[in-house]
Design a protein around this motif. Structure first.
Motif, PDB file in Angstrom:
ATOM      1  N   GLY A  99      -0.856 -10.503  14.495  1.00 19.69           N
ATOM      2  CA  GLY A  99       0.343 -10.991  15.209  1.00 19.69           C
ATOM      3  C   GLY A  99       0.501 -10.221  16.372  1.00 19.69           C
ATOM      4  O   GLY A  99       1.453 -10.261  17.330  1.00 19.69           O
ATOM      5  N   LYS A 103      -3.918  -5.874  20.135  1.00 14.69           N
ATOM      6  CA  LYS A 103      -4.857  -5.670  19.069  1.00 14.69           C
ATOM      7  C   LYS A 103      -6.048  -6.753  19.397  1.00 14.69           C
ATOM      8  O   LYS A 103      -7.401  -6.420  19.570  1.00 14.69           O
ATOM      9  CB  LYS A 103      -4.428  -5.684  17.920  1.00 14.69           C
ATOM     10  CG  LYS A 103      -3.632  -4.675  17.668  1.00 14.69           C
ATOM     11  CD  LYS A 103      -3.419  -3.892  16.044  1.00 14.69           C
ATOM     12  CE  LYS A 103      -2.440  -2.791  16.407  1.00 14.69           C
ATOM     13  NZ  LYS A 103      -2.241  -2.380  14.861  1.00 14.69           N
ATOM     14  N   ALA A 126      -0.003 -14.922  10.242  1.00 16.76           N
ATOM     15  CA  ALA A 126      -0.893 -15.698   9.072  1.00 16.76           C
ATOM     16  C   ALA A 126       0.251 -16.958   8.684  1.00 16.76           C
ATOM     17  O   ALA A 126      -0.393 -17.950   8.355  1.00 16.76           O
ATOM     18  CB  ALA A 126      -0.797 -14.802   7.847  1.00 16.76           C
TER      19      ALA A 126
END
Ligand code: SAH
Length: 212
Positions: A99, A103, A126
């Protein structure tokens, strides 16, 4: 003692030269990227091969995915377990999602530097995913019941692997309550990672397989 690439080679003697080179390259890549964007706890970065690479590869000791399988790494963070798994299984397709954009940025940089062609990294939650997969792998993201709710409609109905499609989660500590919270009748297997690796770090660490 610091676990090094040599330990990875000992546990996985079948790794080809190119795969070993990619595993070796992870060291400099994560040192560099973690200094810019913190994706691995600073106190753990010196233990990259133990706490991140070897831990991720416990899934490869549990199951050998067949070529062409499609695997989702849910909440990959800096790329774990997805990146070591993608190096290990070059013929398997990995979708690494998180999310958090920064990253995914690190994951994309690492994927590009390694020349990994079997990874797609994407910033998405997800809950918003539409695709279906053979397996979902995940580490340190959510409790089993939450993971089950996120993934139960995201596995293919056709089974191509040695075990039925499902969720494989890496978890630590006391899982009693967490596993009790799953609906009755679900097929769950709890495998101690110390069955695969002798390092003390893996005491009380488990691989949980949930058939979906
Ligand atoms: N799997 C990695 C990161 C664990 S931290 C590792 O073990 O090193 C948990 C990660 O899950 C965070 O990066 C967070 O952004 C991500 N995450 C949590 N819930 C999520 C969701 N619903 N969808 C996508 N990513 C999620």
């Amino acid at each position: 003692m610091v676990t090094s690439i040599d330990t990875i080679k000992e546990y996985f003697p079948s790794l080809a030269g190119a795969q070993v080179s990619q595993m070796e390259a992870l060291w400099d890549l994560y040192q560099e990227w973690n200094a810019k964007i913190n994706v691995i706890s600073r106190k753990d970065i010196d233990q990259l091969y133990l706490k991140h690479v070897l831990h991720s590869l416990s899934i490869a000791k549990y199951i050998r995915f067949v070529a062409g399988s499609e695997i989702l790494d849910l909440g990959t963070g800096g790329g774990f377990p997805g990146i070591p798994m993608a190096i290990f299984f070059p013929d398997v397709k990995f979708h690494l999602i998180d999310g958090t954009a920064k990253k995914i940025r690190v994951v994309n940089e690492v994927v590009e530097s390694l020349g990994l062609h079997n990874v797609k990294a994407e910033q998405i939650r997800a809950e918003s995913l539409k695709k279906k997969y053979d397996f979902i792998i995940t580490r340190a993201v959510a409790q089993m019941e939450q993971l089950r709710l996120w993934t139960q409609n995201k596995v293919k109905t056709k089974h191509s692997n040695p075990i039925p499609n499902g969720l494989i989660a890496l978890k630590g500590g006391n899982l009693k309550e967490e596993l009790k919270a799953l609906p009755r009748g679900e097929f769950v297997e709890k495998v101690p990672i110390s069955d695969f690796f002798k390092e003390d770090y893996f005491e009380e660490k488990y691989l949980i397989y949930l058939q979906l």
